[in-house]
Design an enzyme around this catalytic site. Structure first.
Site, mmCIF file in Angstrom:
data_model
loop_
_atom_site.group_PDB
_atom_site.id
_atom_site.type_symbol
_atom_site.label_atom_id
_atom_site.label_comp_id
_atom_site.label_asym_id
_atom_site.label_seq_id
_atom_site.Cartn_x
_atom_site.Cartn_y
_atom_site.Cartn_z
ATOM 1 N N LYS A 10 39.219 -15.577 9.873
ATOM 2 C CA LYS A 10 40.442 -16.067 9.234
ATOM 3 C C LYS A 10 41.690 -15.553 9.950
ATOM 4 O O LYS A 10 42.612 -16.325 10.228
ATOM 5 C CB LYS A 10 40.484 -15.673 7.759
ATOM 6 N N ASP A 29 40.018 -19.556 3.455
ATOM 7 C CA ASP A 29 39.831 -18.545 2.416
ATOM 8 C C ASP A 29 39.384 -19.269 1.154
ATOM 9 O O ASP A 29 39.060 -20.456 1.195
ATOM 10 C CB ASP A 29 41.104 -17.723 2.204
#
Length: 86
Positions: A10, A29
């Site tokens: 991420k 996410d």
């Protein structure tokens, strides 16, 4: 970037999208996963956690639907999702 200590997929995708103009980078996410479950592939909701395979699949869904600006579509949808979360 992921070879650096503490940098996961991420964070690497955030840097790629927001600093390196990699418009196909999709930081995933739980909010982005929820968007993908709701709007792109309901079968994702059966997954119990955000595995590397699910992370890749969610990014692929965004890239398939929103190319050539999938990363920015991600950002708009992510921001809209936060309003519901608050």
């Amino acid at each position: 970037l992921v070879a650096l200590p503490g940098v996961g997929a991420k964070v690497a995708d955030c840097v790629a999208l927001f600093s390196l103009d990699q418009l196909d980078a999709i930081p995933v996410d739980v909010h982005v996963w929820n968007i993908a479950c709701r709007d792109m592939d309901a079968s994702l909701s059966s997954a119990r956690s955000l595995t590397p395979r699910i992370y890749q699949h969610v990014g692929d869904l965004f890239r398939a639907r929103f190319q050539p600006h999938a990363g920015w579509a991600h950002s708009v949808l992510f921001t809209a999702e936060l309003a519901d979360f608050a």
